[in-house]
Write a protein that holds these residues in place. Structure first.
Motif, PDB file in Angstrom:
ATOM      1  N   MET A   1     -15.548  -3.357  38.237  1.00 18.75           N
ATOM      2  CA  MET A   1     -16.790  -4.138  38.067  1.00 18.75           C
ATOM      3  C   MET A   1     -17.004  -4.389  36.578  1.00 18.75           C
ATOM      4  N   SER A   2     -17.166  -5.651  36.219  1.00 12.20           N
ATOM      5  CA  SER A   2     -17.273  -5.970  34.797  1.00 12.20           C
ATOM      6  C   SER A   2     -18.487  -6.847  34.540  1.00 12.20           C
ATOM      7  N   THR A   3     -18.948  -6.795  33.318  1.00 13.20           N
ATOM      8  CA  THR A   3     -20.130  -7.555  32.922  1.00 13.20           C
ATOM      9  C   THR A   3     -19.782  -8.494  31.779  1.00 13.20           C
ATOM     10  N   LEU A   4     -20.299  -9.721  31.865  1.00  8.74           N
ATOM     11  CA  LEU A   4     -20.235 -10.626  30.722  1.00  8.74           C
ATOM     12  C   LEU A   4     -21.555 -10.488  29.969  1.00  8.74           C
ATOM     13  N   HIS A   5     -21.455 -10.147  28.698  1.00  6.70           N
ATOM     14  CA  HIS A   5     -22.664 -10.018  27.871  1.00  6.70           C
ATOM     15  C   HIS A   5     -22.781 -11.253  26.989  1.00  6.70           C
ATOM     16  N   THR A   6     -23.868 -12.003  27.113  1.00  2.98           N
ATOM     17  CA  THR A   6     -24.081 -13.099  26.169  1.00  2.98           C
ATOM     18  C   THR A   6     -25.120 -12.646  25.140  1.00  2.98           C
ATOM     19  N   VAL A   7     -24.888 -13.003  23.892  1.00  2.00           N
ATOM     20  CA  VAL A   7     -25.805 -12.627  22.814  1.00  2.00           C
ATOM     21  C   VAL A   7     -26.158 -13.895  22.040  1.00  2.00           C
ATOM     22  N   ASN A   8     -27.453 -14.179  21.875  1.00  2.64           N
ATOM     23  CA  ASN A   8     -27.820 -15.425  21.189  1.00  2.64           C
ATOM     24  C   ASN A   8     -28.616 -15.219  19.899  1.00  2.64           C
ATOM     25  N   LYS A   9     -28.625 -13.984  19.397  1.00  8.02           N
ATOM     26  CA  LYS A   9     -29.348 -13.716  18.147  1.00  8.02           C
ATOM     27  C   LYS A   9     -28.381 -13.263  17.053  1.00  8.02           C
ATOM     28  N   SER A  10     -28.676 -13.634  15.818  1.00  9.89           N
ATOM     29  CA  SER A  10     -27.838 -13.226  14.696  1.00  9.89           C
ATOM     30  C   SER A  10     -28.027 -11.733  14.415  1.00  9.89           C
ATOM     31  N   PRO A  11     -26.930 -10.989  14.258  1.00  3.50           N
ATOM     32  CA  PRO A  11     -27.053  -9.551  13.973  1.00  3.50           C
ATOM     33  C   PRO A  11     -27.572  -9.297  12.562  1.00  3.50           C
ATOM     34  N   PHE A  12     -27.644 -10.357  11.756  1.00  3.78           N
ATOM     35  CA  PHE A  12     -28.190 -10.187  10.405  1.00  3.78           C
ATOM     36  C   PHE A  12     -29.703 -10.005  10.437  1.00  3.78           C
ATOM     37  N   GLU A  13     -30.345 -10.357  11.572  1.00  2.00           N
ATOM     38  CA  GLU A  13     -31.812 -10.197  11.629  1.00  2.00           C
ATOM     39  C   GLU A  13     -32.298  -9.553  12.927  1.00  2.00           C
ATOM     40  N   ASN A  14     -31.390  -9.166  13.802  1.00  2.32           N
ATOM     41  CA  ASN A  14     -31.817  -8.741  15.133  1.00  2.32           C
ATOM     42  C   ASN A  14     -30.835  -7.723  15.689  1.00  2.32           C
ATOM     43  N   ASN A  15     -31.329  -6.783  16.511  1.00 11.07           N
ATOM     44  CA  ASN A  15     -30.469  -5.711  17.025  1.00 11.07           C
ATOM     45  C   ASN A  15     -29.794  -6.008  18.364  1.00 11.07           C
ATOM     46  N   SER A  16     -29.951  -7.248  18.869  1.00 12.73           N
ATOM     47  CA  SER A  16     -29.400  -7.543  20.200  1.00 12.73           C
ATOM     48  C   SER A  16     -27.914  -7.237  20.305  1.00 12.73           C
ATOM     49  N   LEU A  17     -27.147  -7.659  19.286  1.00 17.36           N
ATOM     50  CA  LEU A  17     -25.700  -7.423  19.351  1.00 17.36           C
ATOM     51  C   LEU A  17     -25.389  -5.925  19.278  1.00 17.36           C
ATOM     52  N   THR A  18     -26.090  -5.217  18.389  1.00 17.46           N
ATOM     53  CA  THR A  18     -25.893  -3.764  18.283  1.00 17.46           C
ATOM     54  C   THR A  18     -26.162  -3.091  19.627  1.00 17.46           C
ATOM     55  N   SER A  19     -27.277  -3.470  20.265  1.00 16.76           N
ATOM     56  CA  SER A  19     -27.632  -2.864  21.550  1.00 16.76           C
ATOM     57  C   SER A  19     -26.593  -3.194  22.597  1.00 16.76           C
ATOM     58  N   CYS A  20     -26.123  -4.429  22.587  1.00 10.35           N
ATOM     59  CA  CYS A  20     -25.100  -4.861  23.536  1.00 10.35           C
ATOM     60  C   CYS A  20     -23.825  -4.040  23.356  1.00 10.35           C
ATOM     61  N   LEU A  21     -23.418  -3.852  22.107  1.00  8.42           N
ATOM     62  CA  LEU A  21     -22.157  -3.151  21.839  1.00  8.42           C
ATOM     63  C   LEU A  21     -22.198  -1.704  22.336  1.00  8.42           C
ATOM     64  N   GLN A  22     -23.421  -1.111  22.334  1.00  9.01           N
ATOM     65  CA  GLN A  22     -23.543   0.274  22.796  1.00  9.01           C
ATOM     66  C   GLN A  22     -23.287   0.414  24.296  1.00  9.01           C
ATOM     67  N   LEU A  23     -23.434  -0.698  25.012  1.00  9.81           N
ATOM     68  CA  LEU A  23     -23.287  -0.609  26.468  1.00  9.81           C
ATOM     69  C   LEU A  23     -21.985  -1.212  26.998  1.00  9.81           C
ATOM     70  N   CYS A  24     -21.215  -1.843  26.103  1.00  7.01           N
ATOM     71  CA  CYS A  24     -19.968  -2.485  26.545  1.00  7.01           C
ATOM     72  C   CYS A  24     -18.896  -1.460  26.833  1.00  7.01           C
ATOM     73  N   SER A  25     -18.173  -1.688  27.911  1.00  3.94           N
ATOM     74  CA  SER A  25     -17.046  -0.802  28.169  1.00  3.94           C
ATOM     75  C   SER A  25     -16.117  -1.431  29.185  1.00  3.94           C
ATOM     76  N   GLY A  26     -15.012  -0.788  29.401  1.00  6.23           N
ATOM     77  CA  GLY A  26     -14.082  -1.176  30.452  1.00  6.23           C
ATOM     78  C   GLY A  26     -13.627  -2.613  30.354  1.00  6.23           C
TER      79      GLY A  26
END
Lengths: 101, 119, 132
Positions: free
Chosen positions: A1-26
């Motif tokens: 089972m896999s998830t596609l994570h879309t991120v639409n905020k710049s990591p230079f001003e927002n933690n969305s990508l950081t939060s996403c990376l913490q949950l990515c696996s497999g």
């Protein structure tokens, strides 16, 4: 089972990508869209975890349309470009889609 | 019936996101779907005690949170790293029946559901 | 294999890119013969259903593009009624009910409740959200 994570905020001003990376696996993949495309730059604040995940086999994509619009081609590093048809294909090949915004 | 996980990641008042997520979860519950709510990142602020939303002309969130079990919402999960990062603990929360989850447990949760609603 | 999608749009045509991203995604989806079970416009996304938006001529007219797509493929386009009323998007029924002086919901959209999102999602292979 896999998830596609879309991120639409710049990591230079927002933690969305950081939060996403913490949950990515497999078998997960990450698709950077809109201002999220800045996260694919060599200078990205998330460069280290991003590189680590790519080494673990996580695919990191950048939506070509949005990267081109922002003039990012020469700054992107280690990411794969996809167009909208490619975005659709990724949505089909992963079981669910989590949008980080 | 499908299993729906709603991931709510935004603070309670600055935008309508938190309220929109709760409304969607309540609708799913009313529609007899197996639905759970996960609060993470700024979303964990939604669950802390002593909020006075009426000062902002908003009354919704607390009432909606309280209604979750009545609408058959299966479980409310709270992302522990998000709590810790904000200096919060279980004692800071106004909900009793929450389950705290780690990154690994969130990954498992996502796998156990058919559809994600991202807020 | 063709798949069924529920597409959730949370961003307004102005001030966010999510509406445009969602529109481009839907075009690509339909060109690959996938199905859209339902478009669900929620939060600020309800502004895409306004028939009164008048952008400058050299800029994209997203509400018009959505209408075109919806008509061309005969899509089911639902606008969350609670979110719409709060933001001044009304059909004729709601105009009468609330005694307002205009209705502005585009002809190809319908106002309905969140149950329509859940119902669509529960029969779809994928639900995708375009956040603002």
């Amino acid at each position: 089972m896999s998830t596609l994570h879309t991120v639409n905020k710049s990591p230079f001003e927002n933690n969305s990508l950081t939060s996403c990376l913490q949950l990515c696996s497999g078998e997960d993949s990450i698709l950077l869209i809109e201002d999220g495309t800045y996260g694919g730059c060599e200078s990205s604040p998330c460069r280290e975890p991003l590189t680590r995940l790519m080494e673990d086999g996580i695919n990191v994509y950048v939506l070509e349309n949005d990267a081109s619009a922002r003039g990012l081609h020469t700054f992107l590093q280690g990411v794969e470009l996809v167009d909208y048809p490619g975005f659709v294909k990724l949505s089909c090949t992963h079981q669910c889609i989590q949008s980080w915004y | 019936m499908s299993r729906i996980l709603c991931i709510s990641r935004h603070s309670p008042y600055q935008t309508s996101s938190a309220c929109d997520a709760l409304d969607a979860v309540l609708a799913a519950g009313a529609f007899d779907q197996e639905v759970s709510l996960l609060l993470m990142n700024e979303g964990v602020w939604q669950a802390i005690k002593n909020q006075q939303a009426s000062l902002l002309g908003r009354t919704g969130i607390g009432k909606k949170m309280a209604a979750l079990p009545l609408f058959g919402v299966k479980q409310v999960y709270i992302h522990t790293p998000s709590l810790t990062q904000r200096g919060l603990t279980r004692d800071s929360l106004h909900l009793d029946a929450v389950q705290l989850v780690t990154n690994n447990e969130v990954r498992t949760l996502i796998q156990q559901h058919d559809q994600l609603l991202s807020f | 294999m063709p798949m069924k999608f529920t597409v959730v749009i949370l961003g307004a045509p102005e001030g966010s890119l999510s509406s445009r991203s969602a529109l481009e995604f839907c075009h690509a989806l339909l060109e690959q013969n996938h199905q859209i079970e339902r478009l669900f416009f929620y939060a600020d996304g309800v502004h895409n259903a306004s028939s009164l938006i008048a952008p400058p001529q050299d800029e994209a007219d997203l509400p018009a593009s959505w209408s075109q797509l919806i008509n061309e493929y005969k899509l089911d386009a639902v606008v969350c009624i609670a979110a719409a009323l709060k933001r001044g998007i009304l059909d004729h029924n709601e105009q009468t009910r609330y005694e307002k002086n205009a209705a502005n919901l585009g002809a190809c959209f319908s106002l309905s409740g969140l149950g329509q999102l859940i119902a669509a999602s529960s029969v779809s292979d994928r639900t995708i959200t375009f956040g603002s």
